[in-house]
Scaffold this motif. Structure first.
Motif, PDB file in Angstrom:
ATOM      1  N   ALA A  57       0.916  -1.237  -0.049  1.00 10.59           N
ATOM      2  CA  ALA A  57      -0.057  -0.029  -0.064  1.00 10.59           C
ATOM      3  C   ALA A  57       0.761   1.166  -0.027  1.00 10.59           C
ATOM      4  N   LEU A  58       1.940   1.301   0.703  1.00 14.88           N
ATOM      5  CA  LEU A  58       3.060   2.289   0.612  1.00 14.88           C
ATOM      6  C   LEU A  58       3.852   2.171  -0.520  1.00 14.88           C
ATOM      7  N   ARG A  59       4.082   1.045  -0.904  1.00 11.39           N
ATOM      8  CA  ARG A  59       5.009   0.954  -2.006  1.00 11.39           C
ATOM      9  C   ARG A  59       4.317   0.063  -3.380  1.00 11.39           C
ATOM     10  N   PRO A  60       3.584   0.933  -4.037  1.00  8.16           N
ATOM     11  CA  PRO A  60       2.849   0.259  -4.989  1.00  8.16           C
ATOM     12  C   PRO A  60       3.408  -0.376  -5.892  1.00  8.16           C
ATOM     13  N   GLU A  61       4.728   0.027  -6.276  1.00 14.37           N
ATOM     14  CA  GLU A  61       5.604  -0.554  -7.438  1.00 14.37           C
ATOM     15  C   GLU A  61       6.028  -1.822  -6.911  1.00 14.37           C
ATOM     16  N   LEU A  62       5.711  -2.177  -5.712  1.00 16.39           N
ATOM     17  CA  LEU A  62       5.902  -3.749  -5.344  1.00 16.39           C
ATOM     18  C   LEU A  62       4.795  -4.665  -5.140  1.00 16.39           C
ATOM     19  N   ALA A  63       3.839  -4.022  -5.743  1.00 16.06           N
ATOM     20  CA  ALA A  63       2.467  -4.750  -5.605  1.00 16.06           C
ATOM     21  C   ALA A  63       2.094  -5.655  -6.696  1.00 16.06           C
ATOM     22  N   ALA A  64       3.028  -5.557  -7.748  1.00 19.41           N
ATOM     23  CA  ALA A  64       2.745  -6.162  -9.042  1.00 19.41           C
ATOM     24  C   ALA A  64       3.079  -7.639  -8.933  1.00 19.41           C
ATOM     25  N   ASP A  65       2.678  -8.764  -9.515  1.00 22.22           N
ATOM     26  CA  ASP A  65       3.207  -9.967  -9.610  1.00 22.22           C
ATOM     27  C   ASP A  65       4.402 -10.104 -10.393  1.00 22.22           C
ATOM     28  N   PHE A  66       4.860  -9.354 -11.098  1.00 22.59           N
ATOM     29  CA  PHE A  66       6.136  -9.291 -11.677  1.00 22.59           C
ATOM     30  C   PHE A  66       6.753  -7.849 -11.874  1.00 22.59           C
ATOM     31  N   LEU A  67       8.144  -7.979 -11.563  1.00 24.97           N
ATOM     32  CA  LEU A  67       8.803  -6.774 -11.150  1.00 24.97           C
ATOM     33  C   LEU A  67       9.945  -6.597 -12.032  1.00 24.97           C
ATOM     34  N   ASP A  68      10.206  -5.342 -12.203  1.00 24.24           N
ATOM     35  CA  ASP A  68      11.587  -5.042 -13.090  1.00 24.24           C
ATOM     36  C   ASP A  68      12.766  -4.987 -12.080  1.00 24.24           C
ATOM     37  N   ALA A  69      13.825  -4.861 -12.872  1.00 24.62           N
ATOM     38  CA  ALA A  69      14.989  -5.152 -12.255  1.00 24.62           C
ATOM     39  C   ALA A  69      15.189  -4.108 -10.856  1.00 24.62           C
ATOM     40  N   ARG A  70      14.952  -2.716 -11.264  1.00 27.55           N
ATOM     41  CA  ARG A  70      14.964  -1.869  -9.979  1.00 27.55           C
ATOM     42  C   ARG A  70      14.024  -2.297  -8.581  1.00 27.55           C
ATOM     43  N   GLU A  71      12.956  -2.682  -9.244  1.00 23.31           N
ATOM     44  CA  GLU A  71      12.079  -3.272  -8.189  1.00 23.31           C
ATOM     45  C   GLU A  71      12.433  -4.495  -7.410  1.00 23.31           C
ATOM     46  N   VAL A  72      13.070  -5.452  -8.351  1.00 22.36           N
ATOM     47  CA  VAL A  72      13.790  -6.722  -7.689  1.00 22.36           C
ATOM     48  C   VAL A  72      14.746  -6.212  -6.722  1.00 22.36           C
ATOM     49  N   GLU A  73      15.498  -5.239  -7.073  1.00 19.09           N
ATOM     50  CA  GLU A  73      16.509  -5.020  -6.026  1.00 19.09           C
ATOM     51  C   GLU A  73      16.006  -4.333  -4.632  1.00 19.09           C
ATOM     52  N   GLN A  74      15.034  -3.568  -4.920  1.00 20.44           N
ATOM     53  CA  GLN A  74      14.550  -2.792  -3.770  1.00 20.44           C
ATOM     54  C   GLN A  74      13.770  -3.756  -3.020  1.00 20.44           C
ATOM     55  N   LEU A  75      12.914  -4.951  -3.255  1.00 22.51           N
ATOM     56  CA  LEU A  75      12.196  -6.013  -2.574  1.00 22.51           C
ATOM     57  C   LEU A  75      13.436  -6.771  -2.048  1.00 22.51           C
ATOM     58  N   ASP A  76      14.513  -7.091  -2.676  1.00 18.89           N
ATOM     59  CA  ASP A  76      15.525  -7.926  -2.345  1.00 18.89           C
ATOM     60  C   ASP A  76      16.057  -7.160  -1.088  1.00 18.89           C
ATOM     61  N   ALA A  77      16.403  -5.711  -1.031  1.00 20.73           N
ATOM     62  CA  ALA A  77      17.108  -4.952   0.095  1.00 20.73           C
ATOM     63  C   ALA A  77      16.112  -5.172   1.250  1.00 20.73           C
ATOM     64  N   LEU A  78      14.707  -4.885   1.079  1.00 19.91           N
ATOM     65  CA  LEU A  78      13.567  -4.785   2.081  1.00 19.91           C
ATOM     66  C   LEU A  78      13.896  -6.131   2.974  1.00 19.91           C
ATOM     67  N   ILE A  79      14.095  -7.273   2.275  1.00 20.60           N
ATOM     68  CA  ILE A  79      13.978  -8.582   3.187  1.00 20.60           C
ATOM     69  C   ILE A  79      15.328  -8.653   3.604  1.00 20.60           C
ATOM     70  N   ARG A  80      16.333  -8.459   3.224  1.00 22.97           N
ATOM     71  CA  ARG A  80      17.852  -8.632   3.567  1.00 22.97           C
ATOM     72  C   ARG A  80      18.012  -7.497   4.906  1.00 22.97           C
ATOM     73  N   GLU A  81      17.332  -6.381   4.775  1.00 20.48           N
ATOM     74  CA  GLU A  81      17.560  -5.531   5.833  1.00 20.48           C
ATOM     75  C   GLU A  81      16.736  -6.006   7.040  1.00 20.48           C
ATOM     76  N   SER A  82      15.686  -6.748   6.655  1.00 15.54           N
ATOM     77  CA  SER A  82      14.748  -7.238   7.796  1.00 15.54           C
ATOM     78  C   SER A  82      15.369  -8.716   8.417  1.00 15.54           C
ATOM     79  N   GLY A  83      16.419  -8.805   8.108  1.00 17.79           N
ATOM     80  CA  GLY A  83      17.118 -10.133   8.405  1.00 17.79           C
ATOM     81  C   GLY A  83      17.063 -10.209  10.203  1.00 17.79           C
ATOM     82  N   ALA A  84      17.480  -9.263  10.763  1.00 17.15           N
ATOM     83  CA  ALA A  84      17.673  -9.429  12.351  1.00 17.15           C
ATOM     84  C   ALA A  84      16.260  -9.413  12.851  1.00 17.15           C
ATOM     85  N   VAL A  85      15.455  -8.678  12.456  1.00 19.26           N
ATOM     86  CA  VAL A  85      13.896  -8.585  13.177  1.00 19.26           C
ATOM     87  C   VAL A  85      13.275  -9.917  12.789  1.00 19.26           C
ATOM     88  N   LEU A  86      13.590 -10.439  11.650  1.00 19.84           N
ATOM     89  CA  LEU A  86      12.933 -11.819  11.382  1.00 19.84           C
ATOM     90  C   LEU A  86      13.563 -13.047  12.096  1.00 19.84           C
TER      91      LEU A  86
END
Length: 456
Positions: A57-86
């Motif tokens: 809802a805050l990042r509509p560019e990541l709401a799609a089923d298929f992502l471009d290279a920039r969006e792939v990198e953004q999503l990957d970074a979000l999950i990696r940065e959340s590693g400690a809290v996960l």
């Protein structure tokens, strides 16, 4: 620079695949939130990754089923940065399950009840510390209190009373005998109009309101009571009830006294207990439900209503779902109904791109026997009759809305449910194929004998 856990390609990539690869890159830390193969559990993605980390809802560019290279990198970074809290979330979840067992709590699915609470704890406290046992106990007591006694155990106690069961049985018999069974069925032409409009652009369609006003869902339900209506879906090779019952005509519901997720019958064949069991098991906000006695009272009437639902907008969505389901064609065999709609094209194209579906498609034409003794063959067969899994999941979702008095106001809302169920069924099939392949790979590796030296 491409992210470390994602390959460098210019192609659009499925969001689910990006999440899977990024998650595996976190290592063993969040193991309690992962499946046997290291991928995130479906509920982990649904309850933690998407709503709490990705936040489409805050990042509509990541709401799609298929992502471009920039969006792939953004999503990957979000999950990696959340590693400690996960990792901390996983440790809290392990502690809450241990404390739950110690307290003798058995009601509800721990993942549904505690995943988001554990993420909140991890965000606020980090990993469990010296006072973690007390915090875990307080959280569990709060979850139990918030349910207001709306638990499977409370349902079991309520229906254990023999006099109450006898009264319910009389009520069910009277309601069932008072039904109006009418031959014929709803006209699915309007359903095709709705699916064309909503599938094409997410727009609303006045045909949906027209179907609700005309009671098309009730018409279908009453026709199924009368006898099997012929060719209601424009296909003679599928049952009119689409697997919602194992019988020619749905049977009268019984009261019941137990249930198991592993052995639940088809929706129309479930007892009163089994219908409410699924609702209580899946509910994360039980305080929004009626009390157990009221749940039982309402369900007695609902179970004898057309299609097992009270709200007409939800019954009409069953008609829409049936029209969509009989046109599902994951294998690309060209067996979809005549006049396929935009909704069919969207769902089928998404499904036919699945790697697990491509594997199953090859199996359907391969002359070789199934190497694993039938598991993959059975999964391939599921794709030849996709309407059964789709309709069962759709009915359960609509039933949950009916219990909460959550009608669907328009065609766009109905399409959101229909499309969401299609995605859910597809992801479930993907997970089952992956599990089967991992099991087959492990079995093959274990069974392979060491090479014997050959004598001259």
């Amino acid at each position: 620079m491409p992210s470390p856990s994602q390959p460098s390609t210019g192609e659009r990539r499925p969001r689910a695949m990006v999440i899977d690869r990024a998650w595996r890159g976190l290592g063993p830390g969040p193991q309690a939130l992962s499946g046997p193969g290291g991928a995130p559990l479906t509920r982990t993605v649904k309850l933690i990754v998407l709503p709490l980390i990705v936040r489409p809802a805050l990042r509509p560019e990541l709401a799609a089923d298929f992502l471009d290279a920039r969006e792939v990198e953004q999503l990957d970074a979000l999950i990696r940065e959340s590693g400690a809290v996960l990792e901390a979330t996983a440790r809290w979840f392990t502690l809450l399950k241990k404390t739950r067992r110690a307290l003798g709590i058995v009601a509800g699915n721990p993942q549904d009840l505690y995943f988001q609470r554990c993420f909140e704890l991890a965000t606020e406290h980090g990993a469990p510390g010296p006072d973690a046992d007390a915090v875990a106990r307080a959280v569990l007591e709060d979850v139990v209190d918030s349910s207001g006694g709306r638990t499977v155990e409370a349902l079991k106690e309520h229906l254990a009373d023999s006099a109450r069961r006898a009264r319910l049985d009389v009520e069910l018999e009277a309601a069932w005998d008072g039904r109006e069974a009418v031959p014929g069925a709803a006209d699915t032409g309007l359903a095709a109009e709705v699916l064309e409009a909503c599938g094409a652009a997410g727009a609303d369609s006045p045909a949906f309101a027209a179907m609700v006003r005309a009671g098309h869902g009730s018409l279908l339900g009453r026709a199924l009571w009368a006898a099997h209506p012929a060719d209601v879906w424009d296909r003679s090779d599928v049952p009119p009830h689409l697997g919602l019952t194992a019988h020619r005509v749905p049977p009268r519901p019984e009261v019941g006294r137990s249930a198991s997720t592993a052995t639940l019958p088809a929706p129309f064949d479930r007892t009163l207990f089994e219908r409410l069991f699924t609702v209580l098991q899946a509910s994360t906000h039980r305080e929004q439900l009626p009390t157990v006695p009221e749940l039982v009272r309402r369900e007695a009437g609902r179970s004898c209503a057309p299609l097992g639902l009270c709200d007409e907008s939800l019954r009409v969505t069953v008609v829409l779902g049936g029209r969509l389901a009989v046109g599902l064609d994951p294998l690309g065999a060209g067996t979809s109904v005549a006049g396929s709609t935009a909704a069919h094209r969207i769902v089928n194209s998404r499904w036919q791109r699945e790697a697990s579906v491509l594997r199953a498609r090859r199996m359907t034409v391969s002359p070789r026997p199934d190497p694993d003794g039938g598991v993959l063959g059975a999964l391939a067969q599921d794709l030849r009759t996709p309407w059964t899994a789709y309709m069962r999941r759709l009915w359960v979702r609509l039933h949950g809305r009916d219990v909460r008095d959550a009608a669907l106001p328009d065609a766009a809302a109905a399409w959101g449910v229909l499309d969401g169920v299609a995605r859910s069924v597809m992801m479930d099939h993907r997970a089952r194929v992956r599990t089967a392949l991992r099991t087959l790979s492990a079995t093959t590796a274990t069974a392979a004998p060491a090479a014997e030296p050959r004598s001259a």
